[in-house]
Design a protein around this motif. Sequence first.
Motif, PDB file in Angstrom:
ATOM      1  N   TYR C  96       2.418 -80.007 -18.192  1.00 30.57           N
ATOM      2  CA  TYR C  96       3.310 -79.967 -19.186  1.00 30.57           C
ATOM      3  C   TYR C  96       2.081 -79.161 -19.858  1.00 30.57           C
ATOM      4  CZ  TYR C  96       1.566 -83.944 -21.431  1.00 30.57           C
ATOM      5  OH  TYR C  96       0.208 -84.983 -22.513  1.00 30.57           O
ATOM      6  N   TYR C  97       2.218 -78.766 -21.132  1.00 35.93           N
ATOM      7  CA  TYR C  97       1.237 -77.689 -21.947  1.00 35.93           C
ATOM      8  C   TYR C  97       1.574 -78.293 -23.359  1.00 35.93           C
ATOM      9  CZ  TYR C  97      -1.094 -73.394 -24.379  1.00 35.93           C
ATOM     10  OH  TYR C  97      -1.285 -72.823 -25.468  1.00 35.93           O
ATOM     11  N   GLN C  98       0.530 -78.444 -23.513  1.00 31.74           N
ATOM     12  CA  GLN C  98       0.362 -79.063 -25.176  1.00 31.74           C
ATOM     13  C   GLN C  98       1.610 -80.171 -25.687  1.00 31.74           C
ATOM     14  OE1 GLN C  98       0.745 -75.603 -27.372  1.00 31.74           O
ATOM     15  NE2 GLN C  98      -1.537 -75.042 -27.447  1.00 31.74           N
ATOM     16  N   HIS C  99       2.715 -79.888 -24.988  1.00 24.69           N
ATOM     17  CA  HIS C  99       3.228 -80.786 -25.563  1.00 24.69           C
ATOM     18  C   HIS C  99       4.451 -80.881 -24.343  1.00 24.69           C
ATOM     19  CE1 HIS C  99       7.201 -82.943 -27.980  1.00 24.69           C
ATOM     20  NE2 HIS C  99       5.550 -83.661 -28.427  1.00 24.69           N
ATOM     21  N   ASN C 101       7.908 -81.272 -24.148  1.00 25.30           N
ATOM     22  CA  ASN C 101       8.311 -81.106 -23.932  1.00 25.30           C
ATOM     23  C   ASN C 101       8.125 -79.315 -23.235  1.00 25.30           C
ATOM     24  OD1 ASN C 101       7.722 -79.135 -25.589  1.00 25.30           O
ATOM     25  ND2 ASN C 101       9.440 -81.042 -26.977  1.00 25.30           N
ATOM     26  N   GLN C 102       7.237 -78.833 -23.370  1.00 26.76           N
ATOM     27  CA  GLN C 102       6.793 -77.370 -22.673  1.00 26.76           C
ATOM     28  C   GLN C 102       6.345 -77.124 -20.812  1.00 26.76           C
ATOM     29  OE1 GLN C 102       4.266 -76.034 -25.517  1.00 26.76           O
ATOM     30  NE2 GLN C 102       5.659 -75.664 -26.830  1.00 26.76           N
ATOM     31  N   VAL C 145       6.402 -68.085 -16.127  1.00 27.00           N
ATOM     32  CA  VAL C 145       6.022 -68.752 -17.049  1.00 27.00           C
ATOM     33  C   VAL C 145       4.994 -67.608 -17.684  1.00 27.00           C
ATOM     34  CG1 VAL C 145       4.968 -70.618 -16.681  1.00 27.00           C
ATOM     35  CG2 VAL C 145       4.834 -69.700 -14.777  1.00 27.00           C
ATOM     36  N   THR C 148       6.693 -66.350 -20.755  1.00 29.49           N
ATOM     37  CA  THR C 148       6.879 -67.524 -21.778  1.00 29.49           C
ATOM     38  C   THR C 148       5.871 -67.575 -22.355  1.00 29.49           C
ATOM     39  OG1 THR C 148       8.184 -68.426 -20.236  1.00 29.49           O
ATOM     40  CG2 THR C 148       7.741 -69.512 -22.190  1.00 29.49           C
ATOM     41  N   TYR C 149       4.042 -67.962 -22.414  1.00 25.92           N
ATOM     42  CA  TYR C 149       2.928 -68.406 -23.355  1.00 25.92           C
ATOM     43  C   TYR C 149       2.203 -67.273 -22.748  1.00 25.92           C
ATOM     44  CZ  TYR C 149       5.207 -73.279 -21.641  1.00 25.92           C
ATOM     45  OH  TYR C 149       6.223 -73.816 -22.022  1.00 25.92           O
ATOM     46  N   GLU C 190       9.047 -69.385 -12.227  1.00 29.30           N
ATOM     47  CA  GLU C 190       8.672 -70.641 -12.981  1.00 29.30           C
ATOM     48  C   GLU C 190       7.312 -71.306 -12.756  1.00 29.30           C
ATOM     49  OE1 GLU C 190       9.627 -71.902 -16.009  1.00 29.30           O
ATOM     50  OE2 GLU C 190      10.640 -70.132 -16.591  1.00 29.30           O
ATOM     51  N   TYR C 343      15.691 -71.046 -17.743  1.00 30.41           N
ATOM     52  CA  TYR C 343      15.711 -72.198 -17.568  1.00 30.41           C
ATOM     53  C   TYR C 343      16.846 -72.661 -16.557  1.00 30.41           C
ATOM     54  CZ  TYR C 343      14.059 -72.281 -22.030  1.00 30.41           C
ATOM     55  OH  TYR C 343      13.111 -72.349 -23.027  1.00 30.41           O
TER      56      TYR C 343
END
Lengths: 393, 234, 388
Positions: C96-99, C101-102, C145, C148-149, C190, C343
């Motif tokens: 995951y990235y930072q949190h 839920n990411q 991905v 997204t980031y 993804e 998603y």
Amino acid sequence: MRFFREIWALLRISIKSLPRRLDVVLVAVAGFAGVVLVLVAVLSIGQGFKRTLTATGVPDVALVLRKGTGAELSSNLTLNDTEVIGGESGVAMGPHGPLVSPELLVVINRRKRGSRVETNVPFRGVGPAAFVLHPHVHLVAGRLFRPGLNEVIVGRSASRSFAGLALGDHFRSGHLLWHVVGIFSDNGGIHSSEIWTDLPTLEGAYQRGDNYSALYVRLRKRSDYARFRAAVEHDPRLDVRVEPEMRYFAKQAETLSKFIDVAGTILLVLMGLGAIFAALNTMYAVVADRSREIATLRILGYTRLPVLVAVLLESLLFAAAGGLAGALLAYFAFNGYEASTLANFSQIVFRFRVSPSLMGTGIVDALILGFLGGIAPALRAARRPPAEAVRTL
Amino acid sequence: MSSVPPPAIQMTEVSKHYRRGDETVHVLDHFTLTVEPEAFVALMAPSGSGKSTLLNLVGGLDRPDSGRIEIAGTDLATLNEAALTRWRARNLGFIFQLYYLIPVLSAARNVELPLLLLPLSREERHRRVEAALTLAGLPAERHRFRPTELSGGQQQRVAIARAIVTDPPLLLCDEPTGDLDRSAGDEILNLLQTLNERLRKTIVMVTHDPHAATFASRRIDLDKGLVGERRPAT
Amino acid sequence: MKSPLRFSPLVLSALRRHRLRTWLTILSVLIAFLLFGLLQALNQAFYGGIKSAGRRILVSMSAESLVEPLPRAYAAEVAAMKQVRRVAYEVWMGGYYQHHNQILYALAVSPRRWLAEERRFLILAPRRESAWLKDRSGALIGNLVARTYGWKTGEIVPMRSDIWIHPDGRNTWPVRIDGIFSSTKKALGEGLLVHYRYWNDGMGNPNNVSLLRIEVSHLRDLGHVARSIDARFANSPYPTRTASAQTFIKDFINQTADIGVIIEDILAAVFFTMLLVTANTLTRSVRERSGEIAVLQTQGYSRPLIFSLILAEALVLVMVGALAGIGLAALIVQGLRGALEAYLPYLALTRQAILMALGLALGFAALSSLLPVLQVQRLRTVDALRRG
Ligand SMILES: Nc1ncnc2c1ncn2[C@@H]1O[C@H](COP(=O)(O)OP(=O)(O)O)[C@@H](O)[C@H]1O
Ligand SMILES: [Mg+2]
């Protein structure tokens, strides 16, 4: 008074003429019933799931996980952590020392009953204090496992939902054979979906040494939480995070509940639109059917407002009947229906819950639809000049 | 104010037109009519000449384009929609060719409908319904019958009972015998005569049937002066 | 030959008689088919990925559970089997990235084998490919991905893992982005791929894998190979469960919720209700016209002809609504696709779903005109004429 007598006279006529227009009425009622049935059924999934997770745990227990991990399954603590955490301030003491339960959570493959789908059932190894820390958990059949003998107790929901987990069953997982010696309940909580045995046995079976997943800690008072958390998270010997047990489980419901809420809302809007069109159609038909009666009464001196109210009431009546029928249908078809879903790589068994408040919501929604579908035809009925209605007969 | 009672109906220079597509139909063109209190007037005109339009205007179901309509001294133009409706409940009885009874209600319930608008006790309402039905000549054992269980003449009697149950001074009858055979029609016309003579109701009856008109005390032929010519819309 | 279209004014005038009613009915049908289209697209979003998994691919995992590992040595053993063409292995990073839920859909793979298998689905400069092969702590990422980031080639991503903790207790797995690829396989877009050795070294060389991906030479060998793999390891400390990749995906979805069943139930309820409403509208309009229909009969219109006229009326009502509804659903799905690509990559209104909708619409029209037709059947001309 006169106002109500007028409405009553109009309503009595419409009620008496119901049998004559049964087909139109039934279609209207069925339309509302269909919408409410679907709506209540969909929302009951979310409610049931949320309830299972929010019914889990007690307020004065904290959950300690390895820092950076999101869930028990991925967390990893050691015996050393247990001792350090047990000595922190705010931890309640029992007869044998601090009231903490180190627990190891793994998942095992089990077949869902009546299907060929292989699912991941949570398998928890617990310490002796577990039953103090999880006060909702109690045996309902059989006896407790004896340590070291590969005996397990199985949550009631898991036992019902997955194959080979009935009382007395033996099941193989990996190369070990486990014996189901008891069935327990968690009063609707998540642990009912689990299999429990003693911690050392599970650690041995999965070659975990003295490693486990999470530590459950009973606090002296609920208000000790902040102090406990600060102590643990600032202790240089530890690399862990703390969360209230109830919040940890409640959070797991969020994603699915949100999905259901969004999907339910879209569904409601679309089906609601459909229901309004159907209701409009029906009520315009009703108004057309009754235009002669209404015109006659208007000629006799009945005013507009009672006509409007009476037609609207009739629409609301159909809506209420349909809403009630739909809610009851949903209740009998779905309330308590047991389903399971995957969350955090393990199955959670939950029951669809058609609560009275949810049924109320369904009926209120039907009434709103009934109002929206009834107001325009009611206005038309009230506005129409009686002379015109009589002339076009 | 003079001591002489005002006319039951005073229509002065009343005009009424309808639009039909891009055509204008002038039904009434500067039409004037006076009906004295307690008169029984038959208005004679062929079908489609505007008789129903006329009665609707008198009954306040429709508004004229121009001109003045006064009923027993009340100028209808001064009443708004709600007031007009309430006025109708107290002052008018309507009788139609097709009776317009509510099919799902018994005869007595039909007659009770206008009474519900008045502050009366249930017993009082019941008493008045029975009296009106008896006066209208519906046999007592049929008071609880539904309209579909009654003959045409009996249905018209129920409609008449409904019109007189609030004891209004004015009855408006739109071809009351148009759907009845000769003998049933004559009975209804005799009943109207009785109501006029004994209860002193002012009655305006429109009909295209000369025989029916003979029961009235005054006959007005309207085939001239009532219907305006058709002119293209401007 | 006289065209049956000469009757169309008759049908249209029937529909025009109550314009409001006609429109409301069409709108109800529209809503029903809009729902149908959206739910079918959702269904496709969930199950569409199944077909994307290769048909000759088997997946082998721990028989005990999803989260238990297998020894990497199994890969070599399985590869040695006769009917097996290729074996790849992977470790699910739980990144995951930072949190939390990411989520990063990160896999540790053997780079050469992975590229050999997936290269034909990738658009990636050969230069980038070789850069990754040389860079042990490097990663390839999918364009979705990256978008997204907002990540660029050369950047270092501080990935963390929910599952894997270094022996020293850290859970950080920083990787350098060596290349960004786009792919014809939507799910790949993804993805984030790291070297297996990066993970293995980081964990202190446990030499485990999450699963094996086995390509068999012939489709007919699929079942046989799966059974022999499981038999071979049954009595080892790490027994396996082997099934086709498609089965695994389906099981996973069905574990989440039996979405297909729920969607079907909802649709059944919706359609039943709409059927009732439409049938009722038609019944009313036929009942109102019973006089006219009787007149047509006296003019020599046969019953079958009159039935056809009623059916045509139903067809117009339903088809206009159904086409508009499906069209609207297609537009909405098209609009949502971009936003939801990350998603629900398989969200789409398939041609199959559209054909199904049209078939349903036909059935719907036939069923809803059944009742009025029966009514005409019972209608005796003389009675109808008398009733007027
Ligand atoms: N609301 C209306 N709109 C258009 N035309 C009307 C309307 N009411 C009556 N008419 C026309 O006015 C004329 C008189 O109608 P009516 O008063 O009903 O006649 P009668 O009662 O003498 O048969 C007829 O030509 C009729 O078509
Ligand atoms: Mg007339």
